[in-house]
Every structure is written in structure tokens, then in C-alpha cells.
Design a protein around this motif. Structure first.
Motif, short mmCIF file in Angstrom:
data_model
loop_
_atom_site.label_atom_id
_atom_site.label_comp_id
_atom_site.label_asym_id
_atom_site.label_seq_id
_atom_site.Cartn_x
_atom_site.Cartn_y
_atom_site.Cartn_z
N MET A 153 0.85 -1.21 0.00
CA MET A 153 0.00 0.00 0.00
C MET A 153 0.88 1.25 0.00
O MET A 153 1.88 1.31 0.69
N GLN A 154 0.49 2.22 -0.80
CA GLN A 154 1.23 3.49 -0.80
C GLN A 154 0.25 4.65 -0.58
O GLN A 154 -0.92 4.57 -0.94
N TYR A 155 0.76 5.70 0.05
CA TYR A 155 -0.01 6.94 0.18
C TYR A 155 0.38 7.85 -0.97
O TYR A 155 1.57 7.99 -1.28
N ILE A 156 -0.64 8.44 -1.59
CA ILE A 156 -0.38 9.40 -2.67
C ILE A 156 -0.89 10.76 -2.20
O ILE A 156 -2.10 10.94 -2.01
N VAL A 157 0.03 11.69 -1.97
CA VAL A 157 -0.38 13.05 -1.62
C VAL A 157 -0.38 13.85 -2.92
O VAL A 157 0.64 13.94 -3.59
N MET A 158 -1.55 14.38 -3.26
CA MET A 158 -1.71 15.02 -4.57
C MET A 158 -2.18 16.47 -4.40
O MET A 158 -2.93 16.78 -3.47
N ASP A 159 -1.74 17.30 -5.30
CA ASP A 159 -2.23 18.68 -5.33
C ASP A 159 -2.41 19.09 -6.79
O ASP A 159 -1.65 18.66 -7.66
N LEU A 160 -3.43 19.90 -7.03
CA LEU A 160 -3.70 20.37 -8.40
C LEU A 160 -3.62 21.88 -8.43
O LEU A 160 -3.94 22.55 -7.46
N GLU A 161 -3.22 22.40 -9.56
CA GLU A 161 -3.40 23.83 -9.82
C GLU A 161 -4.44 23.92 -10.92
O GLU A 161 -4.50 23.06 -11.80
N TRP A 162 -5.31 24.91 -10.80
CA TRP A 162 -6.31 25.05 -11.86
C TRP A 162 -6.55 26.51 -12.17
O TRP A 162 -6.21 27.41 -11.40
N ASN A 163 -7.16 26.73 -13.31
CA ASN A 163 -7.44 28.06 -13.83
C ASN A 163 -8.94 28.12 -14.11
O ASN A 163 -9.49 27.24 -14.76
N THR A 164 -9.60 29.15 -13.59
CA THR A 164 -11.04 29.25 -13.80
C THR A 164 -11.31 29.94 -15.14
O THR A 164 -10.77 31.00 -15.40
N ALA A 165 -12.12 29.30 -15.96
CA ALA A 165 -12.38 29.85 -17.29
C ALA A 165 -13.84 29.60 -17.67
O ALA A 165 -14.47 28.66 -17.19
N TYR A 166 -14.37 30.45 -18.53
CA TYR A 166 -15.75 30.29 -18.98
C TYR A 166 -15.78 29.35 -20.18
O TYR A 166 -15.06 29.53 -21.15
N SER A 167 -16.62 28.32 -20.06
CA SER A 167 -16.75 27.36 -21.15
C SER A 167 -18.08 27.56 -21.85
O SER A 167 -19.14 27.44 -21.22
N LYS A 168 -18.02 27.87 -23.15
CA LYS A 168 -19.26 28.03 -23.92
C LYS A 168 -20.01 26.71 -23.98
O LYS A 168 -21.23 26.65 -23.86
N LYS A 169 -19.22 25.63 -24.17
CA LYS A 169 -19.80 24.29 -24.28
C LYS A 169 -20.61 23.92 -23.03
O LYS A 169 -21.70 23.37 -23.12
N LEU A 170 -20.05 24.26 -21.87
CA LEU A 170 -20.72 23.93 -20.60
C LEU A 170 -21.73 24.99 -20.20
O LEU A 170 -22.56 24.77 -19.33
N GLY A 171 -21.61 26.17 -20.81
CA GLY A 171 -22.49 27.27 -20.44
C GLY A 171 -22.23 27.76 -19.03
O GLY A 171 -23.14 28.18 -18.32
N GLY A 172 -20.98 27.68 -18.62
CA GLY A 172 -20.64 28.12 -17.27
C GLY A 172 -19.15 28.07 -17.04
O GLY A 172 -18.39 27.73 -17.95
#
Ligand SMILES: [Zn+2]
Length: 295
Positions: A1-20
Motif C-alpha cells: 500500500m502506498q499513500y499518494i499526496v496530490m495537489d492540483l493547480e487550476w485556472n477558472t475559465a468560462y466554457s461556452k460548451k458547458l455554459g458556465g
């Protein structure tokens, strides 16, 4: 068994496809720890954004990533494939600081891979909740940020200054190391089954209908919170600002007070808060007593 410590970076953007708006993942960073919490390997990948090519200035200043860096990244699909290969076949427990990263990952998997679940996630711990339970902010209701929690645990967050996904994973892992207790950690772990995803996507809401079967009529029978005696209702229950409110008068104490009762439906429980506020001639009333109960 292993522990995976994860972190994400994200950018907020408007998606026409999602309408939000969507929080589009631009970086995955992770490190693997063995059962003795020794670091065994690290992972880092930059993802070429599809919804917006331009990073928000907040993201740029926090991570020092540039639009050019992102344009040289791989697709989200390729990043997930690389990450899955890096994870290997070993059983793992994922840890992230708060469940925001997991929510974001669920949305990105749905949007870019058309997958209803995160393909590599089987066992999960909210590291923020876990670490905070060891601090004096355990029952505060506030959510400690990673740096604030690190300080409380005696770690200098400035040793990890960069706020890139792998750096933040390292700082989160350092927090875990401070408060590692295998039994408590396994109690905090969730299997990523259907209820897990239902809970993640559940939006808490306030109950505004006084006739709702969830509303307990007894809670609306009030006595004076000072003398415990009978009181006269001067203003009937009205719903405003997420709570039912009424004004009472106690003849014995010659005082007026407002009672507020708030019902908040969470995924698996109903949070009930009853607050008494003294009504004085002063311009602002201050809460004098609050009761919190869970049904
Ligand atoms: Zn009284």
C-alpha cells in the motif's frame, strides 16, 4: 500500500460548451509515500488548457506559471494516462488538502474524458480535515488553509515557497508526518464508491418552509433564555436570511429577544442552529446565546 499526496493547480475559465465556469486543471503534482511515510517517487505534469489559453492573474502570481508554460503542456487525457502509469498497480490511499481538488478532478474527468468517476481513485482521505482534527481549530467550523495548518503544526511553510502542485504536495505531506496515526488515518479514509460521489456533488441547502417534515415543531416553542419562564410571541415566525425569526417578550424579566432557528440540510445530517438575540434600544443587537444541535 502506498499513500499518494496530490495537489492540483487550476485556472477558472468560462466554457461556452458547458455554459458556465470550469476550474480547468493545469498542473498535477503528487508524491508517493510508503507505509513508513518515506517518499518513494514524485510526479509533476503541466496540462495544456483547452477552455482558456490565458491564465488568471491570481494563478500566475501564485504559481509563477506563464501562458507559455501552459501552451507547452500535455492534454488532460495524456496527463491522466501518465499519472495512472506512474501510480502503478499497488493499492493506494489518496490524500488531498480539502476535497476541492477532488471535486475539480471529477468535473475535469466528466468534461474532458466523459468519465463519471475519477479512474484511479479508490480510497481517499481529506487531509485538511484529518490534520485539522489534531489542532486547536478542530471544532471551529472554519477550514484551515494549508499554510495556516502547517504553522499550527510547527512547520515553517516558507520552506516550501513556490505553490506549484508538487511543492504544495510536499508541504501537505509534511503536515501528515506531524500527525500520523495509522488508526485515525484509516478511520478518516473513504472508499470512492457511489455514495462518495453523491456526497461530493451534494449541495447543502437551507430549509425555508416552516411546514417541512424536517422542521421540528418543538423547536419553535420558546421560553425565556434567562429565567426559563413563559414568554409572549410579539412577532410571528418569518423566514429571512436563511433562518426563521420571531420576537418574544418575557414579562418577568421585562426583556425582548429575537429567536432565530436555522435548518441546514447537509448530505447525511440536518444542522440546526437556534440563536437568541437580546433586543435593546441600542442600534445593534448582539447575539447572547447560541445553541447548536444536530438531528
Ligand atoms: Zn425571563
Amino acid at each position: 500500500m502506498q499513500y499518494i499526496v496530490m495537489d492540483l493547480e487550476w485556472n477558472t475559465a468560462y466554457s461556452k460548451k458547458l455554459g458556465g465556469f470550469i476550474n480547468e486543471i493545469i498542473e498535477i503534482g503528487a508524491l508517493a509515500l510508503d507505509e513508513q511515510l518515506q517518499e518513494t517517487k514524485t510526479f509533476s505534469v503541466i496540462i495544456r488548457s483547452q477552455v482558456s489559453k490565458r491564465l488568471q492573474s491570481r494563478v500566475k502570481s501564485l504559481t509563477h506559471l506563464t501562458n507559455a508554460d501552459i501552451s507547452h503542456g500535455v492534454t488532460f487525457r495524456e496527463a491522466v494516462e501518465r499519472f495512472t502509469a506512474w501510480l502503478g498497480d499497488e493499492d493506494n490511499t489518496f490524500l488531498t488538502w480539502g476535497d476541492g481538488d477532488i471535486r475539480t478532478l471529477v468535473k475535469n474527468c466528466a468534461c474532458f474524458l466523459e468519465l463519471p468517476e475519477i479512474p484511479f481513485l479508490h480510497h481517499y482521505v481529506d487531509l485538511q480535515k484529518y490534520c485539522q482534527s489534531f489542532t486547536d481549530a478542530a471544532n471551529s467550523g472554519q477550514q484551515l488553509g494549508l499554510s495556516a495548518a502547517a504553522v499550527k503544526l510547527g512547520i515553517d511553510p516558507d520552506v516550501y515557497p513556490h505553490h506549484r502542485a508538487l511543492d504544495d504536495s510536499r508541504l501537505a505531506a509534511a503536515c501528515l508526518l506531524c500527525v500520523f496515526d495509522q488508526k485515525r488515518l484509516s478511520q478518516a479514509a473513504h472508499w470512492c464508491d457511489k455514495p462518495f460521489y453523491e456526497r461530493l456533488s451534494f449541495h447543502p441547502y437551507y430549509i425555508s418552509d416552516i411546514n417541512s417534515p424536517l422542521v421540528d415543531a418543538d423547536a419553535f416553542r420558546c421560553v425565556c433564555d434567562v429565567c426559563g419562564g413563559k414568554v409572549k410571541k410579539e412577532k410571528n415566525w418569518k423566514y429571512s436570511n436563511h433562518a426563521f425569526r420571531a420576537v418574544f417578550y418575557c414579562q418577568k424579566c421585562d426583556r425582548r429577544f429575537r429567536v432565530s432557528i436555522q435548518y441546514k440540510q447537509l448530505y447525511d445530517r440536518l444542522d440546526v442552529r437556534k440563536t437568541y438575540t437580546e433586543i435593546t434600544n441600542a442600534p445593534e443587537s448582539i447575539p447572547v446565546k447560541a445553541e447548536k444541535s444536530e438531528a
